[in-house]
Design a protein around this motif. Structure first.
Motif, PDB file in Angstrom:
ATOM      1  N   VAL A  96       5.836   0.039  -3.366  1.00 39.12           N
ATOM      2  CA  VAL A  96       6.275  -1.333  -3.567  1.00 39.12           C
ATOM      3  C   VAL A  96       7.788  -1.351  -3.450  1.00 39.12           C
ATOM      4  O   VAL A  96       8.468  -0.511  -4.038  1.00 39.12           O
ATOM      5  CB  VAL A  96       5.860  -1.867  -4.957  1.00 39.12           C
ATOM      6  CG1 VAL A  96       6.355  -3.293  -5.156  1.00 39.12           C
ATOM      7  CG2 VAL A  96       4.367  -1.776  -5.152  1.00 39.12           C
ATOM      8  N   LYS A 117      -4.517   1.196   1.982  1.00 38.66           N
ATOM      9  CA  LYS A 117      -4.353   1.563   0.576  1.00 38.66           C
ATOM     10  C   LYS A 117      -2.897   1.353   0.193  1.00 38.66           C
ATOM     11  O   LYS A 117      -1.998   1.761   0.942  1.00 38.66           O
ATOM     12  CB  LYS A 117      -4.706   3.036   0.335  1.00 38.66           C
ATOM     13  CG  LYS A 117      -6.154   3.367   0.444  1.00 38.66           C
ATOM     14  CD  LYS A 117      -6.329   4.834   0.107  1.00 38.66           C
ATOM     15  CE  LYS A 117      -7.773   5.245   0.140  1.00 38.66           C
ATOM     16  NZ  LYS A 117      -7.907   6.682  -0.182  1.00 38.66           N
ATOM     17  N   PRO A 118      -2.642   0.723  -0.971  1.00 36.81           N
ATOM     18  CA  PRO A 118      -1.247   0.550  -1.380  1.00 36.81           C
ATOM     19  C   PRO A 118      -0.588   1.902  -1.650  1.00 36.81           C
ATOM     20  O   PRO A 118      -1.148   2.744  -2.331  1.00 36.81           O
ATOM     21  CB  PRO A 118      -1.342  -0.284  -2.654  1.00 36.81           C
ATOM     22  CG  PRO A 118      -2.749  -0.177  -3.111  1.00 36.81           C
ATOM     23  CD  PRO A 118      -3.586   0.195  -1.936  1.00 36.81           C
ATOM     24  N   GLU A 119       0.579   2.106  -1.053  1.00 36.34           N
ATOM     25  CA  GLU A 119       1.310   3.374  -1.189  1.00 36.34           C
ATOM     26  C   GLU A 119       2.622   3.204  -1.944  1.00 36.34           C
ATOM     27  O   GLU A 119       3.053   4.105  -2.635  1.00 36.34           O
ATOM     28  CB  GLU A 119       1.626   3.964   0.185  1.00 36.34           C
ATOM     29  CG  GLU A 119       0.432   4.518   0.921  1.00 36.34           C
ATOM     30  CD  GLU A 119      -0.055   5.833   0.350  1.00 36.34           C
ATOM     31  OE1 GLU A 119       0.773   6.651  -0.085  1.00 36.34           O
ATOM     32  OE2 GLU A 119      -1.275   6.036   0.345  1.00 36.34           O
ATOM     33  N   PHE A 162       1.360  -0.588   2.645  1.00 38.59           N
ATOM     34  CA  PHE A 162       0.019  -0.013   2.715  1.00 38.59           C
ATOM     35  C   PHE A 162      -0.031   1.093   3.749  1.00 38.59           C
ATOM     36  O   PHE A 162       0.647   1.043   4.770  1.00 38.59           O
ATOM     37  CB  PHE A 162      -1.007  -1.098   3.091  1.00 38.59           C
ATOM     38  CG  PHE A 162      -1.248  -2.095   1.999  1.00 38.59           C
ATOM     39  CD1 PHE A 162      -2.343  -1.954   1.165  1.00 38.59           C
ATOM     40  CD2 PHE A 162      -0.387  -3.171   1.805  1.00 38.59           C
ATOM     41  CE1 PHE A 162      -2.571  -2.870   0.150  1.00 38.59           C
ATOM     42  CE2 PHE A 162      -0.608  -4.082   0.803  1.00 38.59           C
ATOM     43  CZ  PHE A 162      -1.704  -3.941  -0.034  1.00 38.59           C
ATOM     44  N   PHE A 221       4.584  -5.010  -0.740  1.00 35.82           N
ATOM     45  CA  PHE A 221       3.679  -3.872  -0.879  1.00 35.82           C
ATOM     46  C   PHE A 221       3.536  -3.180   0.462  1.00 35.82           C
ATOM     47  O   PHE A 221       3.344  -3.829   1.492  1.00 35.82           O
ATOM     48  CB  PHE A 221       2.312  -4.337  -1.381  1.00 35.82           C
ATOM     49  CG  PHE A 221       2.357  -4.871  -2.779  1.00 35.82           C
ATOM     50  CD1 PHE A 221       2.116  -4.030  -3.851  1.00 35.82           C
ATOM     51  CD2 PHE A 221       2.670  -6.197  -3.018  1.00 35.82           C
ATOM     52  CE1 PHE A 221       2.179  -4.507  -5.146  1.00 35.82           C
ATOM     53  CE2 PHE A 221       2.738  -6.685  -4.316  1.00 35.82           C
ATOM     54  CZ  PHE A 221       2.489  -5.844  -5.383  1.00 35.82           C
TER      55      PHE A 221
END
Length: 96
Positions: free
Chosen positions: A33, A29-31, A25, A23
């Motif tokens: 994958v 914040k996850p951006e 980030f 992941f």
């Protein structure tokens, strides 16, 4: 993201070797994958299989309900003509 930019090759290698997603980030914040192609293809195939099962399940439910009121095709064609804004145009005008 900065770390991912520096170690992109290693991230790809790890994803392929372990099959685990990575992941990415940005400001906690996850951006994104990163997945191996093998994992991605399995996910897509699984999604497509589920979508197909849902479609046929719905189709089967409709078939089991039995026929409802049948509407003659002529009635459908006539009703669509009433609402068709292009019905007054000739083929030449439509397909110019």
């Amino acid at each position: 993201m900065t770390e991912a930019k520096k170690d992109f090759s290693k991230i790809i290698k790890d994803a392929v070797e372990t099959g685990e997603p990575t992941f990415i980030f940005n400001h906690n914040k996850p951006e994104a994958v990163i997945l191996s192609n093998e994992v991605y293809e399995k996910l897509v195939k699984g999604y497509n299989d589920l979508e197909e099962k849902a479609f046929y399940s719905h189709l089967n439910e409709r078939a089991n309900e039995g026929p409802k009121e049948l509407i003659p095709s002529e009635d459908i064609v006539k009703s669509n003509q009433e609402y068709n804004p292009f019905s007054d145009l000739s083929d030449d005008e439509l397909f110019d």
